[in-house]
Design a protein around this motif. Sequence first.
Motif, short mmCIF file in Angstrom:
data_model
loop_
_atom_site.label_atom_id
_atom_site.label_comp_id
_atom_site.label_asym_id
_atom_site.label_seq_id
_atom_site.Cartn_x
_atom_site.Cartn_y
_atom_site.Cartn_z
N GLU A 113 21.40 -33.00 1.55
CA GLU A 113 22.46 -33.05 0.54
C GLU A 113 23.77 -32.61 1.22
OE1 GLU A 113 21.11 -31.36 -3.21
OE2 GLU A 113 19.09 -32.15 -2.90
N GLN B 224 23.31 -26.59 -2.11
CA GLN B 224 22.22 -26.23 -3.04
C GLN B 224 21.83 -24.77 -2.85
OE1 GLN B 224 22.21 -28.31 -0.45
NE2 GLN B 224 20.18 -29.04 0.13
N GLY C 40 8.22 -24.51 3.69
CA GLY C 40 9.53 -24.37 3.06
C GLY C 40 10.63 -24.50 4.11
N VAL D 165 0.60 -25.23 -0.88
CA VAL D 165 2.00 -25.11 -1.28
C VAL D 165 2.82 -26.28 -0.74
CG1 VAL D 165 1.83 -22.60 -1.37
CG2 VAL D 165 2.60 -23.69 0.73
N VAL E 176 20.50 -30.07 7.52
CA VAL E 176 20.75 -29.61 6.16
C VAL E 176 20.90 -30.82 5.25
CG1 VAL E 176 22.34 -28.33 4.69
CG2 VAL E 176 21.87 -27.53 7.02
N ASP F 216 13.25 -32.68 -4.98
CA ASP F 216 14.03 -31.45 -4.89
C ASP F 216 14.87 -31.20 -6.12
OD1 ASP F 216 13.29 -30.38 -2.44
OD2 ASP F 216 14.75 -31.58 -1.31
N ARG G 155 19.46 -21.25 -3.42
CA ARG G 155 18.13 -20.68 -3.60
C ARG G 155 18.25 -19.16 -3.46
NH1 ARG G 155 17.55 -25.37 -4.43
NH2 ARG G 155 15.80 -26.73 -3.89
N ILE H 171 11.15 -24.64 8.46
CA ILE H 171 11.58 -25.90 9.09
C ILE H 171 12.80 -25.64 9.99
CG2 ILE H 171 12.54 -28.19 8.60
CD1 ILE H 171 10.76 -28.20 6.05
N PHE H 172 13.77 -24.88 9.47
CA PHE H 172 14.95 -24.56 10.27
C PHE H 172 14.57 -23.72 11.50
CE2 PHE H 172 18.17 -24.77 6.49
CZ PHE H 172 18.07 -26.15 6.50
N MET I 152 8.67 -20.11 -8.50
CA MET I 152 9.84 -20.55 -9.27
C MET I 152 9.83 -22.06 -9.50
SD MET I 152 11.58 -22.33 -6.96
CE MET I 152 12.22 -22.44 -5.32
N ASN J 129 12.11 -18.25 -2.85
CA ASN J 129 11.82 -18.82 -1.52
C ASN J 129 11.47 -17.71 -0.54
OD1 ASN J 129 13.52 -20.73 -3.09
ND2 ASN J 129 13.08 -22.02 -1.34
N VAL J 130 10.19 -17.61 -0.23
CA VAL J 130 9.70 -16.52 0.61
C VAL J 130 9.87 -16.90 2.09
CG1 VAL J 130 7.73 -15.03 1.09
CG2 VAL J 130 7.99 -16.08 -1.18
C1 UD1 Z 1 10.09 -23.95 -1.95
C2 UD1 Z 1 8.73 -24.55 -1.68
C3 UD1 Z 1 7.76 -24.20 -2.72
C4 UD1 Z 1 7.77 -22.73 -3.03
C5 UD1 Z 1 9.16 -22.32 -3.41
C6 UD1 Z 1 9.22 -20.86 -3.75
C7 UD1 Z 1 8.41 -26.66 -0.57
C8 UD1 Z 1 8.64 -28.11 -0.59
N1 UD1 Z 1 8.83 -26.00 -1.62
O1 UD1 Z 1 10.74 -24.72 -2.91
O2 UD1 Z 1 6.49 -24.54 -2.24
O3 UD1 Z 1 6.93 -22.45 -4.09
O4 UD1 Z 1 10.01 -22.60 -2.34
O5 UD1 Z 1 8.83 -20.09 -2.67
O6 UD1 Z 1 7.92 -26.12 0.37
N2 UD1 Z 1 16.03 -28.84 3.00
C9 UD1 Z 1 16.93 -29.10 4.03
N3 UD1 Z 1 16.43 -29.46 5.24
C10 UD1 Z 1 15.09 -29.57 5.51
C11 UD1 Z 1 14.18 -29.28 4.46
C12 UD1 Z 1 14.68 -28.92 3.21
O7 UD1 Z 1 18.13 -29.01 3.85
O8 UD1 Z 1 14.72 -29.87 6.64
C13 UD1 Z 1 16.56 -28.45 1.67
C14 UD1 Z 1 15.94 -29.21 0.54
O9 UD1 Z 1 16.58 -30.42 0.33
C15 UD1 Z 1 16.10 -28.24 -0.62
C16 UD1 Z 1 16.09 -26.87 0.04
O10 UD1 Z 1 16.26 -27.09 1.43
O11 UD1 Z 1 17.35 -28.43 -1.24
C17 UD1 Z 1 14.84 -26.09 -0.19
O12 UD1 Z 1 13.74 -26.82 0.27
P1 UD1 Z 1 12.24 -26.29 0.24
O13 UD1 Z 1 12.15 -24.93 0.83
O14 UD1 Z 1 11.41 -27.33 0.89
O15 UD1 Z 1 11.85 -26.34 -1.32
P2 UD1 Z 1 12.14 -25.43 -2.62
O16 UD1 Z 1 12.38 -26.37 -3.71
O17 UD1 Z 1 13.21 -24.43 -2.41
#
Ligand code: UD1
Length: 349
Positions: free
Chosen positions: A242, A246, A223, A80, A240, A312, A248, A227-228, A121, A209-210
């Motif tokens: 952007e 955004q 995801g 993933v 954070v 993204d 989700r 990370i947070f 998704m 987003n699980v």
């Molecule tokens: C995520 C997963 C995907 C999964 C989907 C549904 C990733 C890359 N994507 O998609 O595998 O199928 O959920 O469960 O793992 N962000 C920050 N700070 C960070 C990291 C990310 O602000 O340190 C932001 C990103 O820019 C993005 C949002 O958080 O806008 C979501 O990021 P992420 O969870 O990585 O990816 P998804 O596209 O939501």
Amino acid sequence: MTRILVTGGAGFIGTHVVAALHDTGHHVSIMDCGHPGAHRAPLPDPVGGAALHRGDLRDRAAVAEALTGVDVVVHQAAMVGLGVDLDDLPEYVGCNDLGTAVLLAEMARAGIHRLVLASSMVVYGEGAYACPRHGPARPAPRAVADLATGQFEPLCADCGSALEPGPVGEAAPLDPRSGYAATKAAQEHLTSAWARQTGGTVVALRYHNVYGPGMPRDTPYSGVAAIFRSALEAGRAPRVFEDGGQRRDFVHVRDVAAANVAAVTATGTRTGWRAYNIASGHPATIGELAAGLARAADGPAPVVTGEFRLGDVRHVVASPARAESELGFRARIRLADGIAEFAHAPLRG
Ligand code: UD1
């Protein structure tokens, strides 16, 4: 008692799915290769009370052996996340698509016709949007020049107004925008072709987003919630990207497990291939998630960095209506409660 094989049953979501199926009275076994992208330590056996077939889905003999005596397959095994770079792509395609192809071929050979697929998704790419003046719109891929100047919202191609995001339904066209997303779309197509050719049944669950206990720590495959959470555990502020606006839909892993139980039941009554959004129906912004987690963990407040990642999408939120009406599934855990638990819950090593 239904005999169920859960692929990827030793992983973050798989572990919760195995527990929920077990609690419902099903007989559960697991096939899992302990992929290093998801596991840092060797797998225990049994995993959560279920017997483990340690093996790779690309290994036909191992898959055939694991399928012996099975009625339903719940296919969670996958690589993933965004990954590191394009060097990852062959492994994504190998695990997710070749692995699925071998599983389907061996299921057909064994006469097993019921499959639950963990989709995502990410197959939609951007969520649903409408222009206030021109109606429904599909945003173009995001341009570096726009992102670099802080223009994060997709604009209408006709008039340049900011598009308004709305819930995406399952009939939306697929528009995968990363290698991982492409492998998930391919899994959907492969399983759909298999259902037609074999007369089998596939329930494809498009997870949003699980998050929840047992999520892997911060890796290139994690995801944003993990990370947070990892940052806060280390005493660092969540970063954070952007402008934090955004959106989700964060859905708790125990709700996702309940959706899988409902999907297993549905494979006994439905025929053909059908996809379902698995979402809470209550979207949040990334900024809100970061602030909520930081508060609940009593950690440093989030920093909005303005950074961006090209793979993204801006907003993707869902209508959970089809899963409720057809599977009888509804997410129960509110984000505030889930965050309060997740802020202190153990992560996977
Ligand atoms: C995520 C997963 C995907 C999964 C989907 C549904 C990733 C890359 N994507 O998609 O595998 O199928 O959920 O469960 O793992 N962000 C920050 N700070 C960070 C990291 C990310 O602000 O340190 C932001 C990103 O820019 C993005 C949002 O958080 O806008 C979501 O990021 P992420 O969870 O990585 O990816 P998804 O596209 O939501």
